[in-house]
Design an enzyme around this catalytic site. Structure first.
Site: not given
Ligand SMILES: Cc1ncc(C[n+]2csc(CCOP(=O)(O)OP(=O)(O)O)c2C)c(N)n1
Ligand SMILES: [Mg+2]
Length: 416
Positions: A92, A178, A307-308
């Site tokens: 929030e 990240s 997701h965020s």
């Molecule tokens: C190398 C890289 N590629 C793409 C991203 C963008 N990104 C951030 S989170 C995410 C999804 C990750 O999914 P998962 O590992 O299943 O974790 P969850 O968010 O479901 O907990 C992506 C593609 C990144 N941070 N780093």
């Protein structure tokens, strides 16, 4: 030409072992066959999901009941709900423009608390960005969670990271990156060092099923097996990598299905069952340390939140789907049912605790908001002992800019 001539003159190697009719190739075991059959991926299909509790919090297999005393289960519950409250409030707060970004952990609280409780505090944690419940369980104070998200002067990272990228040297929790899967080879390297030091420690490495598609995940898993490292790979399979559902992420049997290929003992577990998570992590840790081997846990769960704060999940999944998980199979309500069935938790306790949790989080948040921002010079510290000339120039340029445009910057909010 000469090369060919040399080879032709070399004597044929003498086989040391007597020739049997078994394949002698280095690198594979098995028999000869005259059946032209490809090994189909479904050889490892349908790895079962280990669980202890049913959806109503009932113990299904008494032999698997960890038989925790009331105070331990209440402590699990309080951790999970305090964490959930912190998530709600920080989410929030981002929506109100008070912090830059946030990622909630709704629906995954059981994987964090159950696994954290099964570790030794000296075990080193490498995590992604959705396992902060582990840090909370280890005793990271709400004040420091807030300081990090608000990037204030109390933040251990000195305000240099985006929110939710926590780290704590004191609590053996390596600062979050990240970039997906960065932590996986790093964790394996740390586990190799732990093994060399013979220190009875384990390393745990958390990641999402999406991160398991990165090259770094392959490198890490393979090296952990060949170097025989005491590491627990803890994959949270929550159904999505942002908008990509698992149905589009892989063709094998999830992430646990990959373990055999690497030579890593693997298990799939119900991530909404905190006791099951505790049991598998405890056993993986025990064996990782005594046998110096990696273990892979795939915790099946569901990402209830977006997701965020940069995502709107209603564009790629139905709200009905989300509601089902939230209402029918949530780790917090499951544990609450367990507690109430035993008479260990009442409605009055629930109400009082919810109020207290809310108050604790709000107090920490308001305190963090009132603190100054870190001194701007801290942008340039900690990477180099002696600042290289290009960064000295950048620091001067930053101060010139701040001097010229000071009316556009709230410099009075920064530490002197
Ligand atoms: C190398 C890289 N590629 C793409 C991203 C963008 N990104 C951030 S989170 C995410 C999804 C990750 O999914 P998962 O590992 O299943 O974790 P969850 O968010 O479901 O907990 C992506 C593609 C990144 N941070 N780093
Ligand atoms: Mg995921």
């Amino acid at each position: 030409m000469r090369v060919f001539a040399n080879i032709a003159c070399t004597e044929a190697p003498v086989l040391q072992q007597p020739l049997t009719d078994r394949p002698q190739f280095p690198g594979a075991s098995g028999e000869y066959t005259d059946q032209l059959e490809f090994v189909e991926p479904d050889v490892t299909a349908g790895i079962p999901v280990y669980r202890v509790m049913g959806r109503n919090g009932e113990i299904l297999a008494p032999s698997e009941d960890p038989q925790f005393p009331q105070e331990t289960v209440v402590d699990f519950y309080k951790n999970m709900t305090l964490f959930n409250t912190m998530d709600r409030i920080l989410y929030e707060s981002q929506r109100q423009g008070r912090i830059a970004f946030y990622a909630t952990n709704f629906g995954e609280e059981g994987t964090h608390v159950g696994s954290a409780a099964a570790l030794d505090p000296s075990d080193l944690v490498f995590s992604q960005y959705r396992e902060s419940g582990v840090l909370l369980y280890r005793g990271f104070p709400l004040d420091l969670f807030m300081a990090q998200c608000y990037a204030n002067a109390d933040d251990l990272g000195k305000g240099r990271q985006m929110p939710v990228h926590y780290g704590s040297k004191e609590l053996n929790f390596v600062t979050i990156s990240s970039t997906l899967a960065t932590q996986i080879p790093q964790a394996v390297g740390a586990a190799y060092a732990v093994k060399q030091a013979n220190s009875d420690r384990a390393v745990i490495c958390y990641f999402g099923e999406g991160a398991a598609s990165e090259g770094d995940a392959h490198a890490g898993l393979l090296f952990s097996a060949t170097l025989e490292c005491p590491i627990i790979f803890f994959c949270r399979n929550n159904g999505y990598a942002i908008s990509t559902p698992t149905s589009e992420q892989y063709r094998g049997d999830g992430i646990a299905g990959r373990g055999a290929g690497y030579g890593i003992p693997s298990i799939r577990v119900d991530g909404n069952d905190v006791f099951a998570i505790y049991n598998v992590t405890k056993e993986a840790r025990r064996r990782a340390v005594t046998e110096n081997r990696p273990f892979l846990i795939e915790a099946m769960t569901y990402r209830v939140g977006h997701h965020s704060t940069s995502d709107d999940s209603s564009t790629y999944r139905s709200m009905d789907e989300v509601r089902q998980w939230e209402q029918r199979d949530h780790p917090i309500s499951r544990l609450q049912r367990y507690l109430t069935a035993r008479g260990w938790w009442s409605e009055e306790q629930e109400e009082a605790w919810r109020k207290e949790a809310q108050q604790q989080v709000m107090e920490a948040l308001l305190k963090a908001e009132g603190r100054p921002k870190p001194h701007p010079d801290l942008l340039f510290t900690d990477a180099y002992q002696d600042l290289p000339p290009n960064l000295v120039k950048q620091r001067e340029a930053m101060w010139r800019h701040l001097g010229e445009y000071k009316s556009h910057y709230p410099l009075d909010l920064y530490e002197e």
